[in-house]
Enzyme design. Structure first.
Site, short mmCIF file in Angstrom:
data_model
loop_
_atom_site.label_atom_id
_atom_site.label_comp_id
_atom_site.label_asym_id
_atom_site.label_seq_id
_atom_site.Cartn_x
_atom_site.Cartn_y
_atom_site.Cartn_z
CB THR A 43 -84.71 -30.31 35.29
OG1 THR A 43 -84.05 -29.30 36.02
CG2 THR A 43 -84.94 -31.52 36.17
CG HIS A 46 -80.05 -32.64 33.12
ND1 HIS A 46 -79.11 -32.45 32.14
CD2 HIS A 46 -79.90 -31.60 33.97
CE1 HIS A 46 -78.44 -31.34 32.39
NE2 HIS A 46 -78.91 -30.80 33.49
CG HIS A 67 -90.53 -28.42 36.19
ND1 HIS A 67 -89.50 -29.21 35.73
CD2 HIS A 67 -90.06 -27.16 36.22
CE1 HIS A 67 -88.45 -28.45 35.49
NE2 HIS A 67 -88.76 -27.21 35.76
CD GLU A 68 -89.77 -24.27 32.77
OE1 GLU A 68 -90.02 -23.72 31.68
OE2 GLU A 68 -88.61 -24.32 33.24
CB CYS A 97 -93.81 -31.15 54.27
SG CYS A 97 -92.89 -30.31 55.59
CB CYS A 100 -90.05 -29.44 57.78
SG CYS A 100 -89.67 -28.28 56.47
CB CYS A 103 -92.58 -25.56 55.96
SG CYS A 103 -92.31 -26.43 54.41
CD GLU A 199 -74.10 -19.34 26.35
OE1 GLU A 199 -74.70 -19.30 27.42
OE2 GLU A 199 -73.72 -20.40 25.82
NE ARG A 204 -79.07 -21.32 24.82
CZ ARG A 204 -79.31 -22.31 25.67
NH1 ARG A 204 -78.46 -22.57 26.65
NH2 ARG A 204 -80.40 -23.05 25.54
N GLY A 267 -76.44 -21.56 39.07
CA GLY A 267 -75.95 -22.64 38.21
C GLY A 267 -75.47 -23.83 39.03
P1 NAD Z 1 -78.69 -23.83 30.46
O1 NAD Z 1 -77.94 -25.08 30.58
O2 NAD Z 1 -79.66 -23.64 29.36
O3 NAD Z 1 -77.69 -22.58 30.45
C1 NAD Z 1 -76.36 -22.64 30.84
C2 NAD Z 1 -75.58 -21.85 29.81
O4 NAD Z 1 -74.21 -21.73 30.24
C3 NAD Z 1 -75.55 -22.54 28.43
O5 NAD Z 1 -76.08 -21.65 27.46
C4 NAD Z 1 -74.08 -22.82 28.20
O6 NAD Z 1 -73.68 -22.71 26.85
C5 NAD Z 1 -73.43 -21.74 29.07
N1 NAD Z 1 -72.01 -22.01 29.38
C6 NAD Z 1 -71.36 -23.20 29.40
N2 NAD Z 1 -70.05 -23.02 29.63
C7 NAD Z 1 -69.86 -21.69 29.79
C8 NAD Z 1 -68.72 -20.88 30.06
N3 NAD Z 1 -67.51 -21.40 30.25
N4 NAD Z 1 -68.90 -19.55 30.15
C9 NAD Z 1 -70.13 -18.99 29.98
N5 NAD Z 1 -71.24 -19.73 29.71
C10 NAD Z 1 -71.12 -21.04 29.62
O7 NAD Z 1 -79.43 -23.66 31.87
P2 NAD Z 1 -80.63 -22.71 32.40
O8 NAD Z 1 -81.90 -23.45 32.29
O9 NAD Z 1 -80.53 -21.34 31.84
O10 NAD Z 1 -80.23 -22.72 33.94
C11 NAD Z 1 -79.03 -22.09 34.36
C12 NAD Z 1 -78.31 -22.89 35.43
O11 NAD Z 1 -79.10 -22.90 36.63
C13 NAD Z 1 -78.09 -24.37 35.09
O12 NAD Z 1 -76.83 -24.78 35.64
C14 NAD Z 1 -79.22 -25.08 35.83
O13 NAD Z 1 -78.89 -26.41 36.15
C15 NAD Z 1 -79.34 -24.24 37.06
N6 NAD Z 1 -80.65 -24.20 37.71
C16 NAD Z 1 -80.65 -24.05 39.05
C17 NAD Z 1 -81.84 -23.92 39.74
C18 NAD Z 1 -81.81 -23.70 41.21
O14 NAD Z 1 -82.86 -23.68 41.84
N7 NAD Z 1 -80.64 -23.51 41.78
C19 NAD Z 1 -83.05 -23.95 39.05
C20 NAD Z 1 -83.03 -24.09 37.66
C21 NAD Z 1 -81.81 -24.20 37.00
ZN ZN Z 2 -91.38 -28.57 54.90
#
Ligand code: NAD
Ligand code: ZN
Length: 346
Positions: A43, A46, A67-68, A97, A100, A103, A199, A204, A267
């Site tokens: 994030t 991004h 945030h971490e 909050c 809600c 919560c 991956e 990785r 993801g």
């Molecule tokens: P990241 O982007 O570091 O890891 C994603 C990995 O997927 C990358 O290493 C990338 O090379 C790999 N990848 C891309 N295409 C691929 C394919 N075709 N096959 C296999 N692997 C492939 O992200 P992260 O920080 O490890 O987080 C993982 C996912 O979770 C991200 O999509 C992120 O946005 C999401 N996320 C969701 C939450 C939630 O609360 N739902 C919280 C944090 C992160």
């Molecule tokens: Zn709430």
């Protein structure tokens, strides 16, 4: 008021800058933490790159990023009774909050009015950070201090792995970024039998092996569907943990999920995508679930136990440690993908 340094997004464009601002004062229900370590999440990248998502999501600049958190409490608001100066804390980054429907019914992690550090309010890429007392998580003394910073993404992994049966199950983890790697490590100690990992980045994939995967596959180099079916007597895996957000990975994982299997998705794809609902979910009798954040706070308790027992080893997953001033180097490395988790020290 003493000044502090912070990494902030100041303009609606790519990049960030180090600014000097007044050290914040905690409100009555907040604490002030001296930041001992922080880490980079996708994030943050991004927001740093100012991609489409960031442009539509970020409402106010300047914004302190990050945030971490691993922090030491240095000041406590007057209503705060359960925390004291000197406590080492991590932070739940979803600020709920408390009032809600969600919560009230045990789902504060998806609070309707939820706000997120470093996205909706100032974050922790700074010398000091204000944290609502309800969001501070005191680190167990048996856990290495800077692990506090990675407990939040680790909680994402723990939440996903434990969202259904895992012991004695064959598991596919798609995507071996930091959270995918953590999901492999957590699945391993929870008694998953075979762990497959996919991956596209070879660096990785090597980390995935170190984290505990049995078979690592690069879909750019080989067909993963027959490889996984061959290794599961043609049945497919019991559990898919989706950690890539990549549409191709998401669709292929349905092809190797056994009938009646669990498919847990953390993801986040960049945009809406198509799946074969009839064949992949209905006829397959699959349980598909979205996973958001961490359960507040049962996931935190479990994450703490995994770490304090010494059973979960994060060292293969934390690959780089830089000073916070070197945040640009960290962002570049994140972009290249040739890293696991990157820690930054103010
Ligand atoms: P990241 O982007 O570091 O890891 C994603 C990995 O997927 C990358 O290493 C990338 O090379 C790999 N990848 C891309 N295409 C691929 C394919 N075709 N096959 C296999 N692997 C492939 O992200 P992260 O920080 O490890 O987080 C993982 C996912 O979770 C991200 O999509 C992120 O946005 C999401 N996320 C969701 C939450 C939630 O609360 N739902 C919280 C944090 C992160
Ligand atoms: Zn709430």
């Amino acid at each position: 008021m003493p000044k502090m340094k912070a990494v902030a997004k100041t303009k609606p464009a790519s990049g960030a800058e180090i600014i000097e601002i007044n050290t914040p004062t905690p409100g009555p229900d907040e604490v002030l933490a001296k930041v001992l370590a922080t880490s980079i999440c996708g994030t943050d990248l991004h927001i740093f790159e100012w991609n489409e998502w960031a442009q539509s999501r970020i409402k106010q600049l300047p914004l302190i990023m990050g945030h971490e958190l691993c922090g030491e409490i240095v000041d406590v608001g007057k209503n705060v009774k359960n925390l004291k100066k000197g406590d080492i804390i991590s932070a739940e980054t979803h600020i709920a909050c408390g009032h809600c429907y969600l919560c009230h019914t045990g789902s504060a992690h998806i609070c309707i009015h939820g706000r997120i550090f470093g996205v909706d309010i100032n974050g922790v890429f700074a010398d000091y950070a204000v944290v609502p007392a309800n969001n501070a998580w005191v680190l167990d003394k048996k856990i290495p201090k800077d692990y506090a910073s990675v407990m939040e993404p680790l909680g994402n992994a723990v939440h996903t792995v434990l969202a259904g049966e895992i012991t004695g199950n064959n598991v596919l983890v798609t995507g071996c970024g930091p959270i995918g790697l953590m999901s492999i490590a957590v699945s391993r100690i929870c008694g998953a039998t075979q762990i497959f990992a996919t991956e596209v980045n070879d660096f990785r994939l090597q980390l995935a092996k170190k984290a505990g995967a049995d078979l690592v596959l690069n879909p750019k180099k080989e067909k993963i569907v027959p490889r996984i079916l061959d290794n599961t007597d043609g049945l497919g895996v019991d559990v898919v943990l989706e950690m890539s957000g990549n549409p191709t990975a998401i669709r292929e994982a349905f092809q190797v999920l056994r009938p009646g299997g669990r498919y847990s998705i953390l993801g986040i794809p960049d945009k809406p995508m198509e799946i074969d609902l009839g064949n992949d979910i209905v006829f397959k009798y699959a349980t598909v679930q979205g996973i958001n954040g961490r359960l507040m706070f049962s996931t935190w308790h479990k994450t703490t136990r995994f770490l304090s027992s010494g059973r979960l080893n994060l060292e293969p997953i934390i690959t780089h440690r830089f000073s916070l001033d070197e945040y640009e180097k960290g962002m570049e490395l994140m972009k290249s993908g040739d890293c696991g988790k990157i820690l930054l020290y103010p």
